[in-house]
Design a protein around this motif. Sequence first.
Motif, short mmCIF file in Angstrom:
data_model
loop_
_atom_site.label_atom_id
_atom_site.label_comp_id
_atom_site.label_asym_id
_atom_site.label_seq_id
_atom_site.Cartn_x
_atom_site.Cartn_y
_atom_site.Cartn_z
N GLU A 4 16.62 46.78 8.49
CA GLU A 4 15.39 47.29 9.12
C GLU A 4 15.29 48.81 9.02
O GLU A 4 14.21 49.36 8.75
CB GLU A 4 15.37 46.87 10.60
CG GLU A 4 14.27 47.49 11.41
CD GLU A 4 14.65 47.66 12.88
OE1 GLU A 4 14.01 48.49 13.54
OE2 GLU A 4 15.58 46.99 13.34
N ASP A 38 22.65 39.05 16.06
CA ASP A 38 21.19 38.98 15.91
C ASP A 38 20.77 37.61 15.39
O ASP A 38 21.51 36.95 14.65
CB ASP A 38 20.69 40.05 14.95
CG ASP A 38 20.49 41.39 15.64
OD1 ASP A 38 20.91 41.53 16.80
OD2 ASP A 38 19.91 42.30 15.01
N ILE A 67 5.88 46.89 16.95
CA ILE A 67 7.12 46.34 16.42
C ILE A 67 7.31 46.83 14.98
O ILE A 67 6.36 46.90 14.21
CB ILE A 67 7.09 44.79 16.45
CG1 ILE A 67 6.91 44.29 17.89
CG2 ILE A 67 8.36 44.21 15.83
CD1 ILE A 67 6.68 42.79 17.99
N SER A 68 8.55 47.15 14.64
CA SER A 68 8.85 47.58 13.27
C SER A 68 8.48 46.47 12.30
O SER A 68 8.59 45.28 12.61
CB SER A 68 10.35 47.90 13.15
OG SER A 68 10.68 48.19 11.82
N LYS A 109 5.80 40.15 20.81
CA LYS A 109 5.72 41.35 21.65
C LYS A 109 6.07 41.02 23.10
O LYS A 109 6.77 41.78 23.78
CB LYS A 109 4.31 41.95 21.57
CG LYS A 109 4.17 43.29 22.28
CD LYS A 109 2.80 43.88 22.05
CE LYS A 109 2.68 45.23 22.76
NZ LYS A 109 1.36 45.86 22.56
N ASP A 120 15.59 38.17 17.18
CA ASP A 120 15.54 39.62 16.98
C ASP A 120 14.71 40.02 15.76
O ASP A 120 14.10 41.08 15.74
CB ASP A 120 16.97 40.16 16.77
CG ASP A 120 17.89 39.79 17.91
OD1 ASP A 120 17.91 40.54 18.89
OD2 ASP A 120 18.57 38.75 17.80
N ARG A 121 14.69 39.15 14.75
CA ARG A 121 14.00 39.47 13.49
C ARG A 121 13.20 38.25 13.05
O ARG A 121 13.68 37.11 13.14
CB ARG A 121 15.02 39.85 12.40
CG ARG A 121 15.95 40.97 12.88
CD ARG A 121 17.03 41.29 11.87
NE ARG A 121 18.04 42.13 12.50
CZ ARG A 121 18.71 43.08 11.88
NH1 ARG A 121 18.48 43.33 10.60
NH2 ARG A 121 19.61 43.79 12.51
N LYS A 181 12.57 42.87 17.11
CA LYS A 181 12.55 44.29 16.77
C LYS A 181 12.07 44.56 15.34
O LYS A 181 11.85 45.71 14.97
CB LYS A 181 13.93 44.91 16.99
CG LYS A 181 15.05 44.30 16.14
CD LYS A 181 16.39 44.88 16.58
CE LYS A 181 17.53 44.29 15.74
NZ LYS A 181 18.84 44.75 16.25
N HIS A 182 11.92 43.49 14.55
CA HIS A 182 11.45 43.71 13.18
C HIS A 182 10.75 42.46 12.66
O HIS A 182 11.25 41.35 12.85
CB HIS A 182 12.61 44.07 12.26
CG HIS A 182 12.19 44.56 10.90
ND1 HIS A 182 11.41 45.69 10.72
CD2 HIS A 182 12.40 44.08 9.65
CE1 HIS A 182 11.20 45.88 9.43
NE2 HIS A 182 11.77 44.90 8.75
#
Length: 294
Positions: free
Chosen positions: A192, A3, A136-137, A96, A72-73, A102-103
């Motif tokens: 996460e 990641d 998104i988280s 997005k 990824d983060r 993802k976070h």
Amino acid sequence: MVDTILVTGATGTVGSEVIKQLISSPHTPNFNIKAAVHSQESGKKRAAEKVKSVHIDYNKPDTIEEAFKDVDRLFLLTPFQSNMVELSANLVSVAKKTGVVKHIVKLSVMGADADPGITGGRLHRKAENIIEESGISYTFLRPNFFMQNFINFFSQTIKEQGAFYVPAGDGKVSFVDVRDIVAVAVQSLLNESKHGQKAYNITGPDAISYAQAAEILSNEIGRKIKYVDISEDQAREGLKAMGMDEWFINSMMDLFSITRAGYASDISSAIEEVTGNKPITFSKFAKDYSSAFK
């Protein structure tokens, strides 16, 4: 696949500490780290830290897309200015669009969820809403005033005049050390599943007045430091002389207004709950950074 974490605002007080703590984390080998910078010169500083620097301009979507490649983060920090919501929207839109992020860990502010709240808090809440609506988280970090503000804003007059000037009256503040804020940020970035869809109010261990802060600084520095409670008009003139715009000045007056009223004194247990460590005291901060005031 490894990641990738992107840190925005990577050269500032908070962002640089995020990079520092990510590098020293035992989990770092499992992640790539990108530092979003605004200039090539800033990028050179980051290069020595085994972190990939990427250029970003919040107003130019193409630079955001390039910076977000394979990310990824995201640690999201936007400058405190009138178009902060728009800048946040630009970043979240690209996050997005990539479909990879993802976070998002967003640096917000304590009181963002207050109603009606103050200007700065309302803008941060709008930015939080944009993230929530993206699907998104997220983790929202809502810290109180930084202890490091004493270095960034008051160290010069403390060194030259043995005093600092704030229109805060006797209001108490649960000042928080940036190192603790970042410790929560790093845990949120790396875990996460544990910290997703959460908002943390982040404060120091106790609430103290600026007069008490001056006493503590005096003890740790070894010479008398005075807190001078100035009027709002004096504060406005001082900020204007520093080149601050009307929007920023009005926002700061909002902050000091709630400080005088005692609304900045709430204490939270988030630091210990998330990191397992007790929050840094103002005395510890003053001792660690005493050279900045000498």
